[in-house]
Motif scaffolding. Structure first.
Motif, PDB file in Angstrom:
ATOM      1  N   PRO A 411       0.832  -1.195   0.000  1.00 45.24           N
ATOM      2  CA  PRO A 411       0.000   0.000   0.000  1.00 45.24           C
ATOM      3  C   PRO A 411       0.874   1.254   0.000  1.00 45.24           C
ATOM      4  N   ASP A 412       0.422   2.312  -0.677  1.00 45.02           N
ATOM      5  CA  ASP A 412       1.192   3.558  -0.692  1.00 45.02           C
ATOM      6  C   ASP A 412       1.335   4.146   0.699  1.00 45.02           C
ATOM      7  N   ILE A 439      10.026   4.477   0.232  1.00 42.54           N
ATOM      8  CA  ILE A 439      10.860   3.292  -0.041  1.00 42.54           C
ATOM      9  C   ILE A 439      11.431   3.359  -1.447  1.00 42.54           C
ATOM     10  N   ALA A 440      10.570   3.481  -2.453  1.00 39.28           N
ATOM     11  CA  ALA A 440      11.037   3.554  -3.837  1.00 39.28           C
ATOM     12  C   ALA A 440      11.858   4.799  -4.077  1.00 39.28           C
ATOM     13  N   SER A 441      11.464   5.914  -3.461  1.00 36.44           N
ATOM     14  CA  SER A 441      12.176   7.173  -3.682  1.00 36.44           C
ATOM     15  C   SER A 441      13.626   7.079  -3.234  1.00 36.44           C
ATOM     16  N   GLN A 442      13.846   6.537  -2.050  1.00 35.02           N
ATOM     17  CA  GLN A 442      15.202   6.493  -1.533  1.00 35.02           C
ATOM     18  C   GLN A 442      16.031   5.366  -2.138  1.00 35.02           C
ATOM     19  N   LEU A 443      15.349   4.419  -2.774  1.00 36.78           N
ATOM     20  CA  LEU A 443      16.062   3.415  -3.568  1.00 36.78           C
ATOM     21  C   LEU A 443      16.374   3.933  -4.964  1.00 36.78           C
ATOM     22  N   LEU A 444      15.773   5.077  -5.347  1.00 33.39           N
ATOM     23  CA  LEU A 444      15.868   5.626  -6.712  1.00 33.39           C
ATOM     24  C   LEU A 444      15.258   4.659  -7.723  1.00 33.39           C
ATOM     25  N   PHE A 445      14.192   3.960  -7.310  1.00 35.73           N
ATOM     26  CA  PHE A 445      13.487   3.008  -8.159  1.00 35.73           C
ATOM     27  C   PHE A 445      12.240   3.665  -8.755  1.00 35.73           C
ATOM     28  N   PRO A 446      11.796   3.208  -9.906  1.00 33.32           N
ATOM     29  CA  PRO A 446      10.500   3.651 -10.418  1.00 33.32           C
ATOM     30  C   PRO A 446       9.374   2.944  -9.679  1.00 33.32           C
ATOM     31  N   ALA A 447       8.235   3.605  -9.581  1.00 32.69           N
ATOM     32  CA  ALA A 447       7.079   3.013  -8.908  1.00 32.69           C
ATOM     33  C   ALA A 447       5.808   3.647  -9.450  1.00 32.69           C
ATOM     34  N   ILE A 448       4.748   2.894  -9.401  1.00 38.46           N
ATOM     35  CA  ILE A 448       3.454   3.395  -9.872  1.00 38.46           C
ATOM     36  C   ILE A 448       2.383   2.989  -8.873  1.00 38.46           C
ATOM     37  N   THR A 449       1.424   3.866  -8.636  1.00 43.58           N
ATOM     38  CA  THR A 449       0.264   3.515  -7.837  1.00 43.58           C
ATOM     39  C   THR A 449      -0.962   3.462  -8.729  1.00 43.58           C
ATOM     40  N   GLY A 462      -4.545   3.265  -2.562  1.00 43.63           N
ATOM     41  CA  GLY A 462      -3.649   2.997  -3.679  1.00 43.63           C
ATOM     42  C   GLY A 462      -2.771   1.789  -3.438  1.00 43.63           C
ATOM     43  N   LEU A 463      -2.562   1.011  -4.481  1.00 42.58           N
ATOM     44  CA  LEU A 463      -1.665  -0.137  -4.464  1.00 42.58           C
ATOM     45  C   LEU A 463      -0.429   0.232  -5.271  1.00 42.58           C
ATOM     46  N   GLU A 464       0.731   0.189  -4.632  1.00 43.07           N
ATOM     47  CA  GLU A 464       1.971   0.586  -5.304  1.00 43.07           C
ATOM     48  C   GLU A 464       2.737  -0.630  -5.802  1.00 43.07           C
ATOM     49  N   PHE A 465       3.266  -0.508  -7.021  1.00 40.63           N
ATOM     50  CA  PHE A 465       4.185  -1.486  -7.590  1.00 40.63           C
ATOM     51  C   PHE A 465       5.538  -0.811  -7.773  1.00 40.63           C
ATOM     52  N   MET A 466       6.589  -1.440  -7.313  1.00 41.87           N
ATOM     53  CA  MET A 466       7.947  -0.907  -7.401  1.00 41.87           C
ATOM     54  C   MET A 466       8.801  -1.863  -8.217  1.00 41.87           C
ATOM     55  N   ALA A 467       9.571  -1.307  -9.152  1.00 40.19           N
ATOM     56  CA  ALA A 467      10.409  -2.124 -10.033  1.00 40.19           C
ATOM     57  C   ALA A 467      11.850  -1.627  -9.981  1.00 40.19           C
TER      58      ALA A 467
END
Length: 494
Positions: A411-412, A439-449, A462-467
């Motif tokens: 969850p976001d 989490i995604a921001s500090q990993l510098l990963f892309p993510a979408i909700t 919102g359901l977040e997916f991080m790649a």
């Protein structure tokens, strides 16, 4: 002419089909949105999502309609598409306030690179949207515009810092919107307002002309009602820009074809999601349980649609997120660099805002930033934080590789949108609100909700997916397939 059908939930593809068939024009659409802004944002429920509205949008639409009539062709991939833009991003012809009362009547002489790209694609900038002062909050509290209301529950906040974009797009005051995300400022308000919000690998989209908060993490991005519209916007915004050397990332990402093409035949069959239950809320808290229930139901639906769900754990997650945060280490320097390069803004530094009390009283993050070092290297742990960030990245990528994951899901936020009463009574502050977007921001990963559904009280979740970095095409395909399975968005009644 008046548009005879409802424009709520209109998509870019549907608008273009209408333009080409003659059902309605871009001018008709712009006027319809301007009417909704007057009825819903300025009066009626008074969402207060827009700081300024373009005085040239109708003329721009007429010009595009004329070109279409003469050529029979759309002038670009966003021909005649009305867009609202977070007022953190500079726009020629419209004031840019950064949400601050201290910015006066500042009006940039040129567009930010991202805005120029939108205009070149045929988009019409409809207006600028509200945000907390210099994007320093998860909430909408702004010294410039006050608070913005959540269209799903007017007593609640729409989230921050892309508050106005979220509220406006959710309430169908514009076709699409642009936000900015440092620690979650696209995804958190998108989740609170039932939207799709995309954070890309930093550098795919130029930040030139966009105020910084943590420069290595900052990125603009789309906030839309559908994944397809997010992909269409992304295709226009990405690319190398010599004014922002971080856009070397766009070169690394390569030319893999339009992002929108990745959505064709998107499926969940055989896709593996790592479920990060550490990021779920406390089930003993009714609000946390409401979010958890909505997310669990969504995950079950994804499983029924063919996805494989694997529970995962990230060791010392909270400690790693806390230690790799650079807000109180780097933000003051990055923010000061931005305003000092623009003397006409009239703000010499962030410390000046605090000393002159020209900021909203509820911006505890801004206070913490100014209480921190003026230069990152003044933090004795700065190098350790950067090394810890790269170790954090390796750990998470290793977990994904070991488990053969296509994305990590969570969850976001651990709670639904807070009430204004809770914000002003300090039940929640920016520094204490339990958001997972960092989490995604500090990993510098892309993510979408994407919208997972709503709580029993009708609040979006919102359901977040991080790649992994540069995994936007695969991420968009997963989001599109999940969107089709969940059908989680319900338009607000405003």
């Amino acid at each position: 002419m008046a548009i005879e059908r409802p424009i709520e939930e209109l998509t870019v593809a549907q608008a273009h089909a209408a333009f080409l068939s003659g059902e309605f024009t871009s001018e008709d659409l712009v006027k319809a949105y301007l009417d909704r802004i007057e009825r819903i944002d300025r009066s009626g429920p008074e969402l207060n999502s827009l700081i300024s509205v373009s005085q040239t949008a109708v003329d721009e639409a007429r010009r595009l309609d004329k070109e279409l009539a003469e050529t029979g062709r759309l002038t670009g991939p966003l021909h005649g598409v009305p867009v609202v833009v977070k007022d953190q991003i500079e726009t020629a012809g419209l004031p840019t306030t950064f949400g601050s009362i201290a910015s006066g009547d500042y009006q940039p002489e040129q567009d930010a690179t991202a805005i120029a790209k939108l205009r070149d694609a045929g988009a019409i900038i409809l207006g600028k949207t509200t945000l907390p002062d210099f994007a320093t909050s998860w909430f909408s509290t702004s010294s410039r515009s006050g608070v913005t209301k959540n269209p799903y529950d007017l007593s609640r906040d729409p989230g921050g810092s892309s508050s106005g974009t979220a509220a406006a797009v959710a309430a169908n005051l514009s076709l699409v919107g642009i936000g900015e995300d440092t620690g979650g400022s696209i995804r958190l308000p998108a989740s609170f307002c039932g939207l799709v919000g995309l954070r890309v690998t930093p550098g795919l989209i130029s930040r030139a002309g966009m105020s910084s908060l943590v420069k290595p993490q900052d990125t603009a991005g789309p906030m839309t009602r559908t994944v397809e519209d997010a992909a269409r916007i992304l295709d226009v915004m990405v690319g190398f820009d010599e004014a922002d050397d971080y856009t070397a990332a766009a070169v690394i990402a390569g030319q893999g074809g339009p992002y929108a093409d990745a959505l064709h035949d998107a499926t969940l069959t055989g896709k593996r999601f790592g479920v990060l239950r550490q990021a779920f809320g406390d089930n003993s808290d009714p609000d946390g349980a409401a979010v958890n229930s909505t997310i669990e139901h969504a995950l079950a639906s994804l499983g029924a649609a063919g996805a494989e769900l694997v529970d995962i754990t990230i060791d010392n997650l909270e400690d790693q997120v806390g230690f790799t945060s650079l807000y109180t280490t780097r933000s003051q320097s990055d923010m000061n660099d931005f305003v000092s390069a623009r003397p006409s803004v009239g703000i010499p530094s962030m410390r000046h805002l605090i000393e002159t009390k020209q900021y909203h009283e509820k911006l505890d993050l801004l206070e913490a930033i100014v209480a921190g070092p003026e230069q990152p290297t003044d933090d004795s742990h700065y190098v350790e934080r950067l090394l810890a960030q790269t170790a954090f990245q390796r750990q998470v990528i290793g977990i994904m590789a070991k488990n053969k994951l296509d994305a990590i899901a969570f969850p976001d936020a651990k709670l639904p949108a807070p009430t204004r009463e809770d914000i002003f009574a300090d039940r929640w502050t920016c520094l204490t609100y339990p958001t997972n977007t960092v989490i995604a921001s500090q990993l510098l990963f892309p993510a979408i909700t994407i919208p997972a559904g709503q709580t029993t009280e009708g609040l979006p979740v919102g359901l977040e997916f991080m790649a992994v970095p540069y995994g936007e095409r695969e991420l968009l395909a997963l989001a599109a397939a999940s969107e089709a399975a969940l059908q989680g968005r319900t338009a607000p009644e405003v």
